[in-house]
Design a protein around this motif. Structure first.
Motif, PDB file in Angstrom:
ATOM      1  N   ASP A  86       0.473  -0.825   0.094  1.00  0.00           N
ATOM      2  CA  ASP A  86      -0.159   0.166   0.174  1.00  0.00           C
ATOM      3  C   ASP A  86       0.701   1.797  -0.170  1.00  0.00           C
ATOM      4  O   ASP A  86       0.670   2.511   0.876  1.00  0.00           O
ATOM      5  CB  ASP A  86      -1.013   0.579   0.886  1.00  0.00           C
ATOM      6  N   SER A  87       1.622   1.472  -1.324  1.00  0.00           N
ATOM      7  CA  SER A  87       3.190   2.513  -0.933  1.00  0.00           C
ATOM      8  C   SER A  87       1.972   4.137  -1.010  1.00  0.00           C
ATOM      9  O   SER A  87       2.767   4.738  -0.390  1.00  0.00           O
ATOM     10  CB  SER A  87       3.258   1.927  -2.437  1.00  0.00           C
ATOM     11  N   GLU A  88       1.127   4.125  -1.405  1.00  0.00           N
ATOM     12  CA  GLU A  88       0.725   4.971  -1.862  1.00  0.00           C
ATOM     13  C   GLU A  88       0.227   5.912  -1.065  1.00  0.00           C
ATOM     14  O   GLU A  88       0.708   7.021   0.020  1.00  0.00           O
ATOM     15  CB  GLU A  88      -0.347   5.474  -2.935  1.00  0.00           C
ATOM     16  N   ARG A  89      -0.402   4.901   0.500  1.00  0.00           N
ATOM     17  CA  ARG A  89      -0.736   5.054   2.221  1.00  0.00           C
ATOM     18  C   ARG A  89       0.198   5.238   2.793  1.00  0.00           C
ATOM     19  O   ARG A  89       0.083   6.196   3.641  1.00  0.00           O
ATOM     20  CB  ARG A  89      -2.251   4.302   2.168  1.00  0.00           C
ATOM     21  N   THR A  90       0.969   4.668   3.136  1.00  0.00           N
ATOM     22  CA  THR A  90       2.222   4.192   3.096  1.00  0.00           C
ATOM     23  C   THR A  90       3.188   5.972   3.384  1.00  0.00           C
ATOM     24  O   THR A  90       3.516   6.696   4.115  1.00  0.00           O
ATOM     25  CB  THR A  90       3.092   3.155   3.499  1.00  0.00           C
ATOM     26  N   ALA A 147       1.920   8.685   2.540  1.00  0.00           N
ATOM     27  CA  ALA A 147       1.598   9.545   1.941  1.00  0.00           C
ATOM     28  C   ALA A 147       1.715   9.919   4.135  1.00  0.00           C
ATOM     29  O   ALA A 147       1.447  10.895   4.708  1.00  0.00           O
ATOM     30  CB  ALA A 147       0.031   9.836   2.276  1.00  0.00           C
ATOM     31  N   GLN A 148       1.469   8.515   5.085  1.00  0.00           N
ATOM     32  CA  GLN A 148       1.256   8.298   5.997  1.00  0.00           C
ATOM     33  C   GLN A 148       3.086   9.094   6.481  1.00  0.00           C
ATOM     34  O   GLN A 148       2.788  10.345   7.437  1.00  0.00           O
ATOM     35  CB  GLN A 148       1.701   7.157   6.535  1.00  0.00           C
ATOM     36  N   VAL A 149       4.050   9.204   6.269  1.00  0.00           N
ATOM     37  CA  VAL A 149       5.191   9.453   5.859  1.00  0.00           C
ATOM     38  C   VAL A 149       5.408  11.104   5.985  1.00  0.00           C
ATOM     39  O   VAL A 149       5.586  11.703   6.397  1.00  0.00           O
ATOM     40  CB  VAL A 149       6.514   8.654   5.944  1.00  0.00           C
ATOM     41  N   LEU A 150       4.417  10.828   4.550  1.00  0.00           N
ATOM     42  CA  LEU A 150       4.893  12.933   4.326  1.00  0.00           C
ATOM     43  C   LEU A 150       3.982  13.445   5.511  1.00  0.00           C
ATOM     44  O   LEU A 150       4.171  14.927   5.679  1.00  0.00           O
ATOM     45  CB  LEU A 150       4.168  13.242   3.404  1.00  0.00           C
ATOM     46  N   THR A 165       3.669  18.448   2.830  1.00  0.00           N
ATOM     47  CA  THR A 165       2.142  19.033   2.225  1.00  0.00           C
ATOM     48  C   THR A 165       1.919  17.431   1.327  1.00  0.00           C
ATOM     49  O   THR A 165       3.198  16.932   1.204  1.00  0.00           O
ATOM     50  CB  THR A 165       2.192  19.691   1.474  1.00  0.00           C
ATOM     51  N   PRO A 166       1.149  17.085   1.479  1.00  0.00           N
ATOM     52  CA  PRO A 166       0.585  16.041   0.659  1.00  0.00           C
ATOM     53  C   PRO A 166       0.768  16.480  -0.791  1.00  0.00           C
ATOM     54  O   PRO A 166       0.672  17.055  -1.567  1.00  0.00           O
ATOM     55  CB  PRO A 166      -1.719  15.910   0.860  1.00  0.00           C
ATOM     56  N   HIS A 167       1.194  14.966  -1.301  1.00  0.00           N
ATOM     57  CA  HIS A 167       1.519  14.661  -1.905  1.00  0.00           C
ATOM     58  C   HIS A 167       1.706  12.917  -2.699  1.00  0.00           C
ATOM     59  O   HIS A 167       2.624  12.571  -2.426  1.00  0.00           O
ATOM     60  CB  HIS A 167       3.609  15.086  -2.485  1.00  0.00           C
TER      61      HIS A 167
END
Length: 284
Positions: free
Chosen positions: A221-225, A227-230, A236-238
């Motif tokens: 779940d690369s996108e969610r993880t 986002a969690q690190v950011l 800012t979200p990216h």
């Protein structure tokens, strides 16, 4: 597939790499006063997805750092001094308004890593990826074989680990300038005992300054993880267009009996990690 800088650098012949590296280090040290220290560190673990995570973070327009991974200041190069370390980062003009970070996956494992980081960048946000230690050990082994540093079969290397590492951690702690090739290359099981490593960091850093994530979640779940690190870093979200694997290799599966033996040996350290995290990662 996207090719990240971290993947291109190893394709440069070693003699040319050494010349380039020394030129960068010399210029960086000379201009250290105009370079910031990092806001965040990816401290490990080795073979747990740190290259991919660093590449994903560098895709953010407001995050910068060295073009390569593994500055390895707080483990391998600490004797070079802070000016050398600063020299690895972009100057203040390029870094203005951006988060600055680096990724060196042996920081988590070094016995002096936490106190060194605390002394130089006490406010840095810390990110640790942890991977099923049995799978991590096999990946690490094949990495060392590919580099020509491991002549033994996997089972023999696992059996030889205790003797290879005997006394090395004590010497690392006692002699700050000492580099142990055995500790660096052959700690297949020891690097996977995460709880004892993380506990050293938590003795010096508050829990909210350290984000611990399973590498399996980064992979599935690369996108969610990402986002969690950011969010943890205060960026800012990216969203990236894609989240490719980095340094993914195919190799022969581990013998089932060996896997059972390693899983049994690492069961207690895994439970200790689950208690630290307050969640069961399901490593069986």
């Amino acid at each position: 597939m996207i090719r990240f800088p971290a993947e291109r650098i190893p394709t440069i012949p070693e003699p040319a790499r050494a010349v380039l590296r020394n030129a960068v280090w010399t210029y960086g040290r000379a201009t250290a006063g105009a370079r910031p220290l990092p806001d965040f560190l990816i401290i490990g673990a080795q073979k747990a997805g740190t290259t991919a995570l660093y590449a994903y973070l560098r895709g953010h327009p407001a995050i910068t750092g060295p073009s390569w991974k593994e500055v390895s200041y707080f483990d391998r190069h600490y004797a070079r001094g802070e000016a050398w370390y600063r020299g690895n980062f972009p100057n203040v003009v390029r870094a203005r308004g951006k988060l600055v970070g680096e990724a060196s996956p042996s920081y988590i494992f070094h016995p002096l890593g936490p106190e060194r980081v605390k002394a130089v960048v006490p406010e840095a946000r810390l990110v640790a990826l942890v991977r099923n230690p049995v799978d991590r050990a096999l990946s690490h082994y094949h990495h060392e074989v590919a580099l020509g540093r491991e002549p033994l079969r996997f089972e023999d290397a696992i059996d030889a680990e205790e003797e290879r590492l005997r006394g090395e951690e004590k010497r690392l702690a006692a002699e700050p300038g000492y580099f142990s090739q055995a500790w660096w290359s052959h700690a297949y099981k020891a690097r996977g005992r995460y709880a004892e490593q993380l506990e050293r960091w938590l003795e010096l850093f508050p829990r909210e300054q350290l984000l611990i994530l399973p590498s399996e979640e980064l992979a599935t779940d690369s996108e969610r993880t990402h986002a969690q690190v950011l969010e943890f870093l205060g960026a800012t979200p990216h969203r990236l267009d894609s989240y490719p694997r980095v340094y993914e290799r195919q190799y022969e599966a581990m013998d089932a009996e060996t896997r059972e033996r390693l899983a049994a040996e690492l069961e207690a350290p895994n439970r200790r990690l689950y208690e630290l995290l307050g969640r069961d990662l399901g490593w069986r």
